[in-house]
Scaffold this motif. Structure first.
Motif, short mmCIF file in Angstrom:
data_model
loop_
_atom_site.label_atom_id
_atom_site.label_comp_id
_atom_site.label_asym_id
_atom_site.label_seq_id
_atom_site.Cartn_x
_atom_site.Cartn_y
_atom_site.Cartn_z
N GLY A 10 8.87 6.96 -6.44
CA GLY A 10 8.99 6.10 -5.28
C GLY A 10 7.97 6.48 -4.22
O GLY A 10 7.73 7.68 -4.00
N GLN A 11 7.36 5.49 -3.60
CA GLN A 11 6.38 5.72 -2.54
C GLN A 11 6.50 4.61 -1.52
O GLN A 11 6.80 3.46 -1.86
CB GLN A 11 4.94 5.68 -3.10
CG GLN A 11 4.60 6.79 -4.03
CD GLN A 11 4.18 8.06 -3.30
OE1 GLN A 11 4.09 8.12 -2.08
NE2 GLN A 11 3.94 9.11 -4.06
N ALA A 12 6.24 4.94 -0.26
CA ALA A 12 6.12 3.93 0.79
C ALA A 12 4.71 3.37 0.73
O ALA A 12 3.74 4.13 0.64
CB ALA A 12 6.40 4.54 2.15
N PHE A 160 -1.40 0.96 -6.88
CA PHE A 160 -1.32 -0.32 -6.19
C PHE A 160 -0.02 -1.04 -6.55
O PHE A 160 0.34 -1.13 -7.72
CB PHE A 160 -2.51 -1.21 -6.57
CG PHE A 160 -3.84 -0.67 -6.12
CD1 PHE A 160 -4.22 -0.75 -4.78
CD2 PHE A 160 -4.71 -0.08 -7.02
CE1 PHE A 160 -5.44 -0.26 -4.36
CE2 PHE A 160 -5.94 0.41 -6.61
CZ PHE A 160 -6.30 0.33 -5.28
N PHE A 161 0.65 -1.53 -5.53
CA PHE A 161 1.80 -2.45 -5.64
C PHE A 161 3.09 -1.85 -6.21
O PHE A 161 4.15 -2.40 -5.98
CB PHE A 161 1.43 -3.71 -6.45
CG PHE A 161 0.19 -4.38 -5.98
CD1 PHE A 161 0.14 -4.96 -4.72
CD2 PHE A 161 -0.93 -4.44 -6.78
CE1 PHE A 161 -1.01 -5.59 -4.27
CE2 PHE A 161 -2.10 -5.06 -6.34
CZ PHE A 161 -2.13 -5.64 -5.08
N LEU A 162 3.04 -0.77 -6.93
CA LEU A 162 4.23 -0.18 -7.56
C LEU A 162 4.89 0.80 -6.58
O LEU A 162 4.35 1.87 -6.32
CB LEU A 162 3.86 0.54 -8.85
CG LEU A 162 4.99 1.15 -9.66
CD1 LEU A 162 5.97 0.10 -10.14
CD2 LEU A 162 4.44 1.94 -10.84
N SER A 163 6.05 0.42 -6.03
CA SER A 163 6.68 1.29 -5.04
C SER A 163 7.90 2.05 -5.55
O SER A 163 8.34 2.99 -4.91
CB SER A 163 7.06 0.49 -3.78
OG SER A 163 7.97 -0.53 -4.08
N GLU A 164 8.45 1.64 -6.72
CA GLU A 164 9.60 2.38 -7.25
C GLU A 164 9.78 2.13 -8.74
O GLU A 164 9.56 1.02 -9.23
CB GLU A 164 10.89 1.97 -6.53
CG GLU A 164 12.12 2.74 -6.98
CD GLU A 164 13.38 2.29 -6.26
OE1 GLU A 164 14.33 1.91 -6.95
OE2 GLU A 164 13.40 2.31 -5.01
N VAL A 165 10.18 3.19 -9.44
CA VAL A 165 10.63 3.10 -10.82
C VAL A 165 11.96 3.84 -10.86
O VAL A 165 12.04 5.00 -10.45
CB VAL A 165 9.64 3.74 -11.81
CG1 VAL A 165 10.19 3.67 -13.23
CG2 VAL A 165 8.28 3.07 -11.72
N THR A 177 14.38 13.33 -1.77
CA THR A 177 13.37 12.56 -1.05
C THR A 177 12.57 13.49 -0.18
O THR A 177 13.13 14.25 0.61
CB THR A 177 14.04 11.48 -0.18
OG1 THR A 177 14.81 10.62 -1.02
CG2 THR A 177 13.00 10.67 0.57
N CYS A 178 11.24 13.46 -0.31
CA CYS A 178 10.33 14.25 0.53
C CYS A 178 9.69 13.29 1.53
O CYS A 178 9.06 12.32 1.14
CB CYS A 178 9.27 14.93 -0.31
SG CYS A 178 9.95 16.05 -1.54
N TYR A 179 9.87 13.58 2.79
CA TYR A 179 9.37 12.70 3.85
C TYR A 179 8.42 13.50 4.72
O TYR A 179 8.76 14.58 5.19
CB TYR A 179 10.56 12.19 4.68
CG TYR A 179 10.17 11.29 5.82
CD1 TYR A 179 9.88 9.96 5.60
CD2 TYR A 179 10.07 11.80 7.11
CE1 TYR A 179 9.52 9.13 6.64
CE2 TYR A 179 9.71 10.97 8.16
CZ TYR A 179 9.43 9.65 7.92
OH TYR A 179 9.07 8.83 8.95
#
Length: 189
Positions: A10-12, A160-165, A177-179
């Motif tokens: 996951g990425q923002a 690009f475009f992939l925000s979560e699996v 989650t690392c923020y």
């Protein structure tokens, strides 16, 4: 307890610097990732949060990695969105795929591939670093191909475009989650 979807990636989304070279046509993007736990279904989220133009995904697939960018061709299956094999994302939109029956093993590497047939503005993405963060792109449609042509495909640090699996898995598996700033973009165990 019931199974839950938990993210293995996951990425923002961020804004990729605007320049002419960030338009692409007739390319496949492939993103390998290692699953930290097992599950029997998978879903992804595609995101155009920071985009300035709509994006058309002509084909979106998943498969099991055999080496680097190459997949077991018998494992490749389509990922659908509201029953459709393609997807159009408007500016600022994100969409979760339909849950897909796809068995994932603990520590197995899988890959998400998508084909962009028409000119696409690659503005929505994340720059990643580290040995587990390599993505690939190749000219042509390799979304259903096990082997990406090694002569015409290259590594890319951009996702690009992939925000979560996410994988449907048992409740005992946990997600951290690392923020933060750039230090959180490294590969974490």
């Amino acid at each position: 307890m019931e199974k839950e979807f938990k993210a293995i990636y996951g990425q923002a989304m961020s804004i990729v610097t605007h320049k002419p070279s960030q338009y692409a046509k007739n390319i496949t993007l492939r993103y390998p990732m290692k699953s930290t736990f097992k599950g029997n279904k998978i879903r992804i989220c595609l995101d155009n949060f920071t985009g300035k133009e709509g994006v058309v995904f002509d084909s979106i697939t998943i498969g099991r990695v055999i080496s680097g960018r190459d997949l077991d061709p018998t494992s490749i299956v389509d990922i659908t969105f509201n029953g459709s094999k393609g997807l159009h994302l408007d500016v600022g939109e994100q969409c979760y795929s339909d849950p897909l029956d796809f068995k994932v093993h603990e520590q197995e590497t899988i890959a998400i591939s998508f084909y962009l047939k028409e000119f696409t503005h690659l503005r929505c993405g994340v720059y990643t670093q580290g040995p587990l963060s390599t993505g690939y792109f190749g000219e042509g449609d390799f979304s259903h191909a096990g082997i990406m042509d090694h002569a015409s495909s290259m590594k890319t640090p951009w996702v690009f475009f992939l925000s979560e699996v996410a994988v449907l898995t048992e409740p005992e598996y946990k997600v951290i989650t690392c923020y933060g700033d750039s230090i959180t973009s490294q590969d974490w165990p």
